[in-house]
Enzyme design. Sequence first.
Site, PDB file in Angstrom:
ATOM      1  N   ASP A  98      -1.084  20.068  54.954  1.00  9.48           N
ATOM      2  CA  ASP A  98      -2.041  19.394  55.810  1.00  9.48           C
ATOM      3  C   ASP A  98      -3.189  18.924  54.913  1.00  9.48           C
ATOM      4  OD1 ASP A  98      -3.195  18.424  58.045  1.00  9.48           O
ATOM      5  OD2 ASP A  98      -3.235  20.321  59.132  1.00  9.48           O
ATOM      6  N   GLY A 249      -4.705  15.168  66.991  1.00 12.82           N
ATOM      7  CA  GLY A 249      -5.680  15.068  68.064  1.00 12.82           C
ATOM      8  C   GLY A 249      -5.752  16.336  68.871  1.00 12.82           C
ATOM      9  N   ASP A 296       4.407  22.728  63.959  1.00 17.45           N
ATOM     10  CA  ASP A 296       3.879  23.879  63.231  1.00 17.45           C
ATOM     11  C   ASP A 296       2.752  24.475  64.051  1.00 17.45           C
ATOM     12  OD1 ASP A 296       0.919  23.624  62.015  1.00 17.45           O
ATOM     13  OD2 ASP A 296       1.780  21.626  62.230  1.00 17.45           O
ATOM     14  N   CYS A 332      17.903  39.245  71.138  1.00 15.27           N
ATOM     15  CA  CYS A 332      17.251  38.548  70.019  1.00 15.27           C
ATOM     16  C   CYS A 332      17.965  38.937  68.722  1.00 15.27           C
ATOM     17  CB  CYS A 332      15.780  38.937  69.960  1.00 15.27           C
ATOM     18  SG  CYS A 332      14.947  38.312  68.488  1.00 15.27           S
TER      19      CYS A 332
HETATM   20 ZN   LIG Z   1      13.513  40.054  67.964  1.00 16.33          ZN
END
Ligand SMILES: [Zn+2]
Length: 404
Positions: A98, A249, A296, A332
Amino acid sequence: MSEYKNSNIFSFEIVKKIPGHLGRAGIIHTPHGDIMTPAFMCVGTRGQVPFLSPEDLREIGAQAMLSNGYHLRNVSPEIAEQGGLAKWSGWNGPTLTDSGGFQVMSLGSGLGKVVSMEREKEVTNRKKEERLAIVTETGIEFTDPVTKELDFIGPKESMEIQCRIGADIHMAFDELTSLADSYEYNVEALERTERWAQISLDVHREHEYDLGYKQSLYGVLQGGRWEDLRRSTAKKMGQMDFDGYGLGGAFLKNNLGDILRWCNEELPENKPRHLLGLSHPDDILIGALSGADTFDCVAPSREARHGRIYTHDGYYALNKFKESDEVLEEGCDCPACTKGYTRKQLYAMLKSEDKAIRYEYFKLATQHNLRFIIRLTEEIRQAILEERFEQYKDDFMMRYYKHK
Ligand SMILES: [Zn+2]
């Protein structure tokens, strides 16, 4: 001679579009590897994602890292000497920096990227003299929050710093306006950002091969919440020789999709677009639908450190599950969940007196939250490829926000 095989390559390939919308799945080819889009870039402001090694990042499927030109400005000569950010950081994959414009302007306004109407009023009422950043024609004068010394950064300085850091993708230096700024001020700031874009481009082109591989430059679009400003600047910047575009923005939640559409309808279709600093699941879904390719944000890792855990049913505070034997989220595939760490164990680690144990909590929780967002972008890509994005988006949103 550069050791990178595809050292001069930067290109973007569209693989599949979302019918009737601006969104697409694609591939960004960079000197340090490919990025399959839509993609989330993990934020390592100073060249490292807090608590994660490059190995820890690869373990969760990270494709790219975003660092900050402002924060790395003082070490940039060393980074150049070691062959650029990918090598210096040990990440060795695609990187982006950036410009630092957002950081120095944030010193002045105290504004985040997405603010509520209440916050907008509060900021409007603050006195101008309390601001720490002053915009001039050549750049931004600011007071360094640490040393309290006056400092200055403009498009020329930012490009020279970024070309020393040597990420694959750089951002042009822009002026971020806040939601509190008037239409008239936005017109003035936008004209300055467009002048800075040309300077950024000129300085960047002088140095883009300094480290032996191609460094690319994205122009950054501002224009606040106004359709005429957003469209006119996108048209103008779209005709300039940038390699891609940053969508910048301060956004209100309810106009993010419109603003992205105004910009992306005017921009050339064949160049990649990065939505700067937004990563709530709904922002990413709206962004992907509206033609943003990469994202990001520091939020997933910051929230992990504060004990806020992301799941498909919304996020929760770990301290509400001190006694729970469940993993962070069933299904997960992050290291913490696959190794079977329970919420109870992780909470105890967070509260441990032992620094090394707390560090391990920060690592595992950061990996979980980042993996959640990375998995979201992987699933979005798959859904676009299989022509079922809108169904995926509706299902995700329904489940994620049903508890709110
Ligand atoms: Zn996890």
